[in-house]
Design an enzyme around this catalytic site. Sequence first.
Site, PDB file in Angstrom:
ATOM      1  N   ASP A 110       0.833  -1.192   0.000  1.00 56.84           N
ATOM      2  CA  ASP A 110       0.000   0.000   0.000  1.00 56.84           C
ATOM      3  C   ASP A 110       0.879   1.258   0.000  1.00 56.84           C
ATOM      4  O   ASP A 110       2.075   1.206   0.303  1.00 56.84           O
ATOM      5  CB  ASP A 110      -0.897  -0.008   1.240  1.00 56.84           C
ATOM      6  CG  ASP A 110      -2.190   0.760   1.042  1.00 56.84           C
ATOM      7  OD1 ASP A 110      -2.328   1.450   0.021  1.00 56.84           O
ATOM      8  OD2 ASP A 110      -3.069   0.642   1.921  1.00 56.84           O
ATOM      9  N   GLU A 156       2.744   6.912  -2.714  1.00 61.62           N
ATOM     10  CA  GLU A 156       2.423   7.977  -3.666  1.00 61.62           C
ATOM     11  C   GLU A 156       2.915   9.349  -3.200  1.00 61.62           C
ATOM     12  O   GLU A 156       3.592  10.053  -3.937  1.00 61.62           O
ATOM     13  CB  GLU A 156       0.903   8.063  -3.899  1.00 61.62           C
ATOM     14  CG  GLU A 156       0.255   6.794  -4.400  1.00 61.62           C
ATOM     15  CD  GLU A 156      -0.295   5.958  -3.264  1.00 61.62           C
ATOM     16  OE1 GLU A 156      -0.898   4.914  -3.556  1.00 61.62           O
ATOM     17  OE2 GLU A 156      -0.139   6.345  -2.084  1.00 61.62           O
ATOM     18  N   ASP A 209      -8.919   3.714  -3.382  1.00 58.26           N
ATOM     19  CA  ASP A 209     -10.070   3.964  -2.517  1.00 58.26           C
ATOM     20  C   ASP A 209     -11.281   4.451  -3.302  1.00 58.26           C
ATOM     21  O   ASP A 209     -11.366   5.615  -3.702  1.00 58.26           O
ATOM     22  CB  ASP A 209      -9.701   4.996  -1.455  1.00 58.26           C
ATOM     23  CG  ASP A 209      -8.602   4.497  -0.528  1.00 58.26           C
ATOM     24  OD1 ASP A 209      -8.302   3.291  -0.577  1.00 58.26           O
ATOM     25  OD2 ASP A 209      -8.041   5.312   0.214  1.00 58.26           O
TER      26      ASP A 209
END
Length: 778
Positions: free
Chosen positions: A437, A440, A503
């Site tokens: 995860d 970014e 998401d």
Amino acid sequence: MKFSDGFWLNQRGYEVDYAVQAYEVTTTDHSITLLVTPQTIYNRAMTLGGVTLEITYSSTQENVIRVSIQHFKGALHNEPKFELHADQGYTPKITNEQDYAELISGDTVLRISKGQSWDVSYTYKGKRLTGGAWRSTSYIQENRFRAENRCHAKCDDTFWSDPADPRSTYIREQLTLSVGECIYGFGEKFTTFVKNGQTVDIWNADGGTCSEQSYKSIPFYISSRGYGVFVNSPDRISYEVASDTVSKVSITKPGEFLEYFLIGGENLQQVLSNYTTLTGKPALPPANTFGLWLSTSFTTTYDEETVTSFIDGMAQRDIPLQMFHFDCFWMKEYEWTSFRWDTTQFPDPPAMLKRLKDRGLGICVWINPYIAQRSCLFDEGVEKGYFIKNPDGSVFQTDMWQPGMAIVDFTNPAACDWFAAGIRSLCEMGVTAIKTDFGERIPTNVVYYDGSAPIPMHNYYTYLYNKTVFNVLKDYYGENKACLFARSATAGGQQFPVHWGGDCSAEYSSMAETIRGGLSLCASGFGFFSHDIGGFEATASPDVYKRWCAFGLMSTHSRLHGSTSYRVPWLFDEESVDVLRFFTKLKGRLMPYLYAQAVKTAAVGVPMMRAMVIDYAEDPACLYLDRQYMLGDNLLCAPVLNEEGTAEFYLPEGVWTDIITGEEIQGGRYVRRTCSYLEMPVLARPNSIITYGAFQSDFEYDYLTDATVTIYQLSDGASAQTSVYDKEANKLMDLTAERAGSTITVTYTKTTQTFKIAVAGTDKCVTADGSGSVTITL
């Protein structure tokens, strides 16, 4: 970035020097180099000072032309480099005539005019692709007015912000667009699928699926005219796609150097294959990862008892489950990432994992590249210099996400080994896949171990992060056995599948965003795609959940995951159980077809899940389709995206067959159909073959024995081919069907396994014997 002020002027604050004349043309056996001036040179006095550009054209492989544009050669070259797979021995054909110079790479040709005006064109088999003419290639500088005003602007370089860029010079290339030409790609973009009219910045961000931000920004696009353009830089590349200048794509890179590749091909599949030859083919995920994944969800309460109850519940309801995922709280709160289980919730992790694996489940756990101050790893990371640092030499820290967290510096080989050791310890415990995860929002006012420029490292960071984790899994489990569930990516990241869409919300509009994002990502060289079935944020209605289950199982990878609530189907309604069971078993039966398509994706680089335009660019109706897709070569999928249960989709020419209902539908038109929850349009392409396996509950099974090879709408004089592989990607059989009049002749690799051959829409079904050939009379 927009630099134009209408047709004639430039935006105030910028000075633009356009390429006007190829003043000198020099050729070698491998390249053409131009000295380019911003004006036509009539006498020597005009050569005193002023901007010039040096542009070199070469080729690294057939149908790929490299363009390197340089202003100041003395600029720093500390930008991280994409790992390209260039063929150093490839030699294009170079000609240098009186009026032009030409570079020929396969069927892709570059021609440069030697006249007094700038004229560069790219063609494929004589068809013009794109090029540059008046006011295209340019060098841009901020003038004093803009520089003085910018220096007063606040440069907020906190962890979650987008800092001001201190650089003030740019190289810009503008490539022409033809009438009706459409542009796609740039990574996972949730905006309109056709990018014409948009400004696209290649800058990774954690913005969800409802914004213009992107977790996976790729400096590559493809055109409906059959070519691609890849900018060889992880920097913040800015594109104006038919926006700043509506007849062009403008490509802007900060600094003194820009390099891009023009990629030709017979069609868009070949363009993507050529692109992934250059930047890396997608690895082949393990066969079991194509089955259903179940997650603990994010902030829900869970322990071993909860996990076991969910797994038991799926088994009791006859829903085949293949992978189980432990999200963040498998580790203790405030300690991410530590690689240590929270033993208050999971007292004996190795024993628990063994019990799960004994049930045939693969195990995935969540990590990120951030080390909280309370993590057992933090002090060691500080002491040994494993973290990204501030300019003053201190460790960069932030309280966003985890209090006091630092960020692993993957430019430091020792830090990579240190982080990899944590992954390896999980493998030794029984973990088989990793969810990587984040990665970014990487800060830019920082210092890296190897001296890499921090702004380009913002996008490139994710490549080093995911590569480090993927390589551990590959080394531990072997080739074709590594699988990530990654959120962030840049060019080359397709080598480390699988990637999921980030998401999304639990509603139909977000489901459509997810499809657009996935199709854009796969148009950018990524072979496999997944998403959170039912949506990540909030809790879906039973209606949305059931429709998303169908879409999710008809994606390459299928995971049930959410934020604050569980995603097991019986918490929605009993019909949700039936829907999830039905589509999971359908996908299981399709594994001989799906896995063969995955093998092709890994070998050729054509995405397994892809937009209609990639297969049907010659059909104008397919140019804009973003709510349906091809799943492999032969299946068209059209998810239901509304509470009325209506599927609206377009079928290219031919008779298509719904593999769920058996309905035959004439193509060349739009179709509207109302679907029950046990229906979603999944249509077999005309003149195709789909192999259905004898699936029971495990997605890794014998894909040939007792399989049914079904031939769909084979026209007179036509043929169709298919292959079947085993779960280790070894080829078991090649099969070809040819029709002549009312006779279909099927030839196949001789095998001792027994399977059936059926013709859809008829009662014809024969058992294949060991001869390697059967004849079916219609």
